[in-house]
Design a protein around this motif. Structure first.
Motif, PDB file in Angstrom:
ATOM      1  N   TYR A 206       0.818  -1.227   0.000  1.00 36.72           N
ATOM      2  CA  TYR A 206       0.000   0.000   0.000  1.00 36.72           C
ATOM      3  C   TYR A 206       0.849   1.273   0.000  1.00 36.72           C
ATOM      4  CZ  TYR A 206      -3.503  -3.457   1.053  1.00 36.72           C
ATOM      5  OH  TYR A 206      -4.310  -4.558   0.977  1.00 36.72           O
ATOM      6  N   ARG A 207       2.136   1.105  -0.203  1.00 31.63           N
ATOM      7  CA  ARG A 207       3.022   2.278  -0.144  1.00 31.63           C
ATOM      8  C   ARG A 207       3.192   2.931  -1.518  1.00 31.63           C
ATOM      9  NH1 ARG A 207       7.582   2.018   4.437  1.00 31.63           N
ATOM     10  NH2 ARG A 207       6.394   0.787   5.942  1.00 31.63           N
ATOM     11  N   HIS A 208       3.363   4.244  -1.481  1.00 29.98           N
ATOM     12  CA  HIS A 208       3.762   5.003  -2.676  1.00 29.98           C
ATOM     13  C   HIS A 208       4.968   5.831  -2.269  1.00 29.98           C
ATOM     14  CE1 HIS A 208      -0.015   3.717  -4.425  1.00 29.98           C
ATOM     15  NE2 HIS A 208      -0.615   4.099  -3.303  1.00 29.98           N
ATOM     16  N   ASP A 209       6.094   5.119  -2.126  1.00 32.12           N
ATOM     17  CA  ASP A 209       7.278   5.733  -1.509  1.00 32.12           C
ATOM     18  C   ASP A 209       8.178   6.378  -2.579  1.00 32.12           C
ATOM     19  OD1 ASP A 209       9.699   6.327  -0.327  1.00 32.12           O
ATOM     20  OD2 ASP A 209       9.693   4.551   0.979  1.00 32.12           O
ATOM     21  N   PRO A 210       8.261   7.718  -2.603  1.00 33.61           N
ATOM     22  CA  PRO A 210       9.055   8.390  -3.646  1.00 33.61           C
ATOM     23  C   PRO A 210      10.562   8.135  -3.526  1.00 33.61           C
ATOM     24  CG  PRO A 210       8.285   9.994  -2.019  1.00 33.61           C
ATOM     25  CD  PRO A 210       7.632   8.681  -1.674  1.00 33.61           C
ATOM     26  N   VAL A 211      11.033   7.826  -2.307  1.00 27.74           N
ATOM     27  CA  VAL A 211      12.467   7.565  -2.152  1.00 27.74           C
ATOM     28  C   VAL A 211      12.839   6.260  -2.855  1.00 27.74           C
ATOM     29  CG1 VAL A 211      14.285   7.020  -0.483  1.00 27.74           C
ATOM     30  CG2 VAL A 211      12.741   8.944  -0.067  1.00 27.74           C
ATOM     31  N   LEU A 212      11.974   5.230  -2.698  1.00 30.27           N
ATOM     32  CA  LEU A 212      12.247   3.973  -3.402  1.00 30.27           C
ATOM     33  C   LEU A 212      12.119   4.162  -4.915  1.00 30.27           C
ATOM     34  CD1 LEU A 212      10.618   1.297  -1.077  1.00 30.27           C
ATOM     35  CD2 LEU A 212      13.057   1.685  -1.538  1.00 30.27           C
ATOM     36  N   ALA A 213      11.176   5.018  -5.333  1.00 26.99           N
ATOM     37  CA  ALA A 213      11.024   5.298  -6.773  1.00 26.99           C
ATOM     38  C   ALA A 213      12.291   5.953  -7.311  1.00 26.99           C
ATOM     39  CB  ALA A 213       9.814   6.204  -7.001  1.00 26.99           C
ATOM     40  N   PHE A 214      12.828   6.907  -6.551  1.00 29.94           N
ATOM     41  CA  PHE A 214      14.077   7.582  -6.945  1.00 29.94           C
ATOM     42  C   PHE A 214      15.227   6.565  -7.002  1.00 29.94           C
ATOM     43  CE2 PHE A 214      18.051   9.400  -5.191  1.00 29.94           C
ATOM     44  CZ  PHE A 214      18.401  10.205  -6.264  1.00 29.94           C
ATOM     45  N   ALA A 215      15.301   5.719  -5.970  1.00 31.43           N
ATOM     46  CA  ALA A 215      16.395   4.726  -5.920  1.00 31.43           C
ATOM     47  C   ALA A 215      16.295   3.780  -7.127  1.00 31.43           C
ATOM     48  CB  ALA A 215      16.318   3.935  -4.616  1.00 31.43           C
ATOM     49  N   GLU A 216      15.079   3.377  -7.474  1.00 32.30           N
ATOM     50  CA  GLU A 216      14.909   2.474  -8.608  1.00 32.30           C
ATOM     51  C   GLU A 216      15.312   3.172  -9.912  1.00 32.30           C
ATOM     52  OE1 GLU A 216      11.052   0.648  -8.973  1.00 32.30           O
ATOM     53  OE2 GLU A 216      11.673  -0.464 -10.764  1.00 32.30           O
TER      54      GLU A 216
ATOM     55  N   MET B  56      17.506   5.626 -10.293  1.00 30.37           N
ATOM     56  CA  MET B  56      18.967   5.762 -10.361  1.00 30.37           C
ATOM     57  C   MET B  56      19.629   4.412 -10.657  1.00 30.37           C
ATOM     58  SD  MET B  56      19.497   8.905 -10.231  1.00 30.37           S
ATOM     59  CE  MET B  56      21.300   8.853 -10.299  1.00 30.37           C
ATOM     60  N   HIS B  57      19.076   3.353 -10.073  1.00 25.65           N
ATOM     61  CA  HIS B  57      19.618   2.024 -10.321  1.00 25.65           C
ATOM     62  C   HIS B  57      19.475   1.648 -11.801  1.00 25.65           C
ATOM     63  CE1 HIS B  57      20.856  -2.029  -9.479  1.00 25.65           C
ATOM     64  NE2 HIS B  57      19.771  -2.481 -10.051  1.00 25.65           N
ATOM     65  N   ARG B  58      18.308   1.952 -12.374  1.00 21.03           N
ATOM     66  CA  ARG B  58      18.107   1.652 -13.796  1.00 21.03           C
ATOM     67  C   ARG B  58      19.029   2.493 -14.674  1.00 21.03           C
ATOM     68  NH1 ARG B  58      11.694   0.891 -15.169  1.00 21.03           N
ATOM     69  NH2 ARG B  58      11.116  -0.391 -13.380  1.00 21.03           N
TER      70      ARG B  58
ATOM     71  N   TRP C  35      23.823   3.101 -18.105  1.00 21.48           N
ATOM     72  CA  TRP C  35      25.143   3.748 -18.219  1.00 21.48           C
ATOM     73  C   TRP C  35      26.218   2.684 -18.482  1.00 21.48           C
ATOM     74  CZ3 TRP C  35      27.401   7.010 -13.538  1.00 21.48           C
ATOM     75  CH2 TRP C  35      28.628   7.582 -13.929  1.00 21.48           C
ATOM     76  N   GLN C  36      26.199   1.622 -17.628  1.00 22.98           N
ATOM     77  CA  GLN C  36      27.173   0.551 -17.778  1.00 22.98           C
ATOM     78  C   GLN C  36      27.064  -0.098 -19.158  1.00 22.98           C
ATOM     79  OE1 GLN C  36      26.574  -1.939 -14.418  1.00 22.98           O
ATOM     80  NE2 GLN C  36      28.758  -2.262 -14.098  1.00 22.98           N
ATOM     81  N   HIS C  37      25.818  -0.298 -19.599  1.00 26.93           N
ATOM     82  CA  HIS C  37      25.601  -0.920 -20.904  1.00 26.93           C
ATOM     83  C   HIS C  37      26.157  -0.038 -22.031  1.00 26.93           C
ATOM     84  CE1 HIS C  37      23.705  -2.897 -24.277  1.00 26.93           C
ATOM     85  NE2 HIS C  37      23.177  -1.743 -24.619  1.00 26.93           N
ATOM     86  N   LEU C  38      25.880   1.268 -21.967  1.00 31.24           N
ATOM     87  CA  LEU C  38      26.366   2.175 -23.014  1.00 31.24           C
ATOM     88  C   LEU C  38      27.896   2.193 -23.047  1.00 31.24           C
ATOM     89  CD1 LEU C  38      23.849   5.159 -22.741  1.00 31.24           C
ATOM     90  CD2 LEU C  38      24.018   3.464 -24.563  1.00 31.24           C
ATOM     91  N   LEU C  39      28.521   2.188 -21.852  1.00 31.97           N
ATOM     92  CA  LEU C  39      29.995   2.170 -21.812  1.00 31.97           C
ATOM     93  C   LEU C  39      30.533   0.903 -22.455  1.00 31.97           C
ATOM     94  CD1 LEU C  39      31.017   3.522 -18.278  1.00 31.97           C
ATOM     95  CD2 LEU C  39      30.921   4.740 -20.459  1.00 31.97           C
TER      96      LEU C  39
ATOM     97  N   MET D 222      10.789   6.852 -16.145  1.00 29.14           N
ATOM     98  CA  MET D 222       9.987   7.571 -15.144  1.00 29.14           C
ATOM     99  C   MET D 222       8.520   7.179 -15.266  1.00 29.14           C
ATOM    100  SD  MET D 222      11.485  11.411 -14.932  1.00 29.14           S
ATOM    101  CE  MET D 222      12.978  11.797 -14.054  1.00 29.14           C
ATOM    102  N   GLU D 223       8.031   7.070 -16.510  1.00 28.05           N
ATOM    103  CA  GLU D 223       6.628   6.672 -16.708  1.00 28.05           C
ATOM    104  C   GLU D 223       6.391   5.277 -16.136  1.00 28.05           C
ATOM    105  OE1 GLU D 223       5.887   9.353 -20.713  1.00 28.05           O
ATOM    106  OE2 GLU D 223       5.931   7.144 -20.899  1.00 28.05           O
ATOM    107  N   ASP D 224       7.338   4.389 -16.398  1.00 32.90           N
ATOM    108  CA  ASP D 224       7.203   3.005 -15.941  1.00 32.90           C
ATOM    109  C   ASP D 224       7.192   2.922 -14.412  1.00 32.90           C
ATOM    110  OD1 ASP D 224       7.067   0.215 -16.567  1.00 32.90           O
ATOM    111  OD2 ASP D 224       9.148   0.067 -15.846  1.00 32.90           O
ATOM    112  N   ILE D 225       8.139   3.623 -13.788  1.00 34.53           N
ATOM    113  CA  ILE D 225       8.238   3.587 -12.321  1.00 34.53           C
ATOM    114  C   ILE D 225       7.028   4.291 -11.697  1.00 34.53           C
ATOM    115  CG2 ILE D 225       9.597   4.420 -10.349  1.00 34.53           C
ATOM    116  CD1 ILE D 225      12.121   4.029 -12.168  1.00 34.53           C
TER     117      ILE D 225
END
Ligand SMILES: [Zn+2]
Length: 425
Positions: free
Chosen positions: A246-256, A258-260, A265-269, A323-326
């Motif tokens: 039931y959570r809509h946690d923006p911190v976890l959304a931000f973390a996800e 940045m992780h993506r 980034w790694q893939h492009l490199l 962003m749309e997906d998350i």
């Protein structure tokens, strides 16, 4: 102390370089580091010092309509076409002594060594000491080179000085500069005479120190897009009482997010593309946040850079999609605001090759890298002038008093420029 002749010649060139750096450090000393404000009396004093050294060495000195200084050998004074070696003499407030100044002194040494007969220049060279590159003073960068190339936007012409609040054009008029052509965005130098623009600059990152190399040839100057203040909005709740589902946690959304982005980034490199990205400002609102409260909002910045415009476009699209997906999967919304972007500038391929060959002749090994920071060379490249850059190893980054460039490394950079200018084309 005894020296054999070539060793002595080298010593005296590096001694002269060291003396010029130290004299200018002394004349622009601040409480910490040096301060040479754009379009200030201190900047004029620095230019006057360089003009005096150039006169002593038997070089020609002239001033252009933007009150920048040009130096050349007497035999090249009337040249119709020439290579420019340039950089800026201003600094950030309480900055380091080498950012910008190194490129100007490098150009002067190329000329002085040629004047003394120790080097041959196969093409005419003019050295350009520019004013006003740092954005710290009027909020916009490359002001001197934009004026030269007729590309200073009206907003920047009117931009207020961070200290005294007076507009840039008032500061220019105060120096006796005719601002009419600048306001009309007419170039104040003849770009068709410039065959190439070369700039030596200290590296502002750690790569050359890490790789134990004195210098590098720059392949391109990264452009960027930036969001200053993205808000991700979710729903506040009790940290103990609300189950995960039931959570809509923006911190976890931000973390996800940045992780993506990091994965991409790694893939492009790994596929050989150039990219750096940073979220330098991140926070929940201190007036509302608490250890036991699921935050309702997180604000963050995002700075994405590449020397390839296509990679930047790809990242912009990718960011929107992620962003749309998350937002869908976590029940949050992203409010991104307007991005600010700067186009990347590739260095000229033929110049990169020729400078790499010159570096190989000087050090035995060529090394190429992208520039993360922006430079006047980007403005000349965007104005259609083939441009190239040399980086010199420097510790502790730049825009701070702890910049540390060794004179021996600087002389390697000077030798690369001289070797390039001495090579038959
Ligand atoms: Zn600089």
């Amino acid at each position: 102390m005894m020296h054999h002749s070539t060793g002595h010649a080298k010593d005296s060139a590096s001694d002269l370089a060291a003396k010029m750096f130290e004299d200018i450090r002394a004349l622009s000393q601040d409480a910490a580091g040096v301060s040479r404000p754009a379009f200030s009396a201190k900047e004029s004093e620095t230019l006057a010092y360089l003009a005096a050294r150039a006169h002593e060495a038997g070089l020609c000195v002239s001033e252009d309509a933007g009150k920048n200084l040009w130096f050349c050998l007497p035999e090249h004074d009337g040249a119709e076409h020439y290579t420019v070696i340039g950089s800026h003499v201003d600094s950030v407030p309480m900055g380091g002594n080498y950012d910008g100044l190194a490129g100007v002194i490098a150009g002067l040494l190329v000329l002085i060594e040629a004047r003394r007969g120790r080097r041959q220049l196969t093409k005419p060279v003019k050295v350009l000491a520019m004013r006003g590159e740092e954005s710290a003073w009027f909020g916009a960068c490359y002001l001197g080179s934009k004026m030269l190339t007729g590309s200073l936007p009206a907003g920047e012409f009117n931009a207020a000085h961070k200290g005294d609040g007076r507009a840039l054009h008032a500061h220019l008029e105060g120096l006796g500069i005719d601002t009419a052509p600048i306001a009309a965005q007419r170039p104040i130098c003849d770009l068709s005479q410039i065959d190439a623009y070369l700039e030596l600059h200290i590296e502002q990152g750690p790569l050359l120190v890490e790789r134990n190399l004195p210098a590098a040839v720059v392949t391109g100057i990264r452009g960027n897009f930036r969001y200053r203040d993205i808000h991700c909005i979710g729903q506040a709740g009790h940290s103990g009482a609300v189950p995960r589902a039931y959570r809509h946690d923006p911190v976890l959304a931000f973390a996800e997010l940045m992780h993506r982005l990091d994965g991409t980034w790694q893939h492009l490199l790994s596929t050989g593309q150039d990219l750096v990205l940073t979220s330098g400002v991140v926070g929940t609102d201190p007036s509302r946040h608490a250890i036991a409260r699921i935050p309702d909002e997180i604000a963050f910045s995002l700075d994405v850079r590449s020397q390839d415009a296509e990679t930047l476009d790809q990242m912009r699209d990718y960011l929107t999609g992620e962003m749309e997906d998350i937002a869908r999967s976590r029940g949050v919304t992203f409010d991104v605001g307007a991005p600010v972007s700067v186009a990347p500038a590739l260095m000229d391929h033929a110049l990169v090759d020729a400078l790499s060959q010159a570096m190989e002749r000087v050090t035995g090994e060529a090394f190429k890298m992208a520039s993360g920071g922006g430079h006047d060379a980007a403005v000349f490249a965007q104005a259609g002038v083939p441009s190239g850059m040399i980086f010199v190893r420097n510790r502790n980054g730049s825009h701070n008093p702890d910049e540390a460039m060794e004179i021996a490394d600087f002389m390697v950079g000077v030798d690369i420029l001289s070797a390039y200018m001495g090579a038959a084309s």
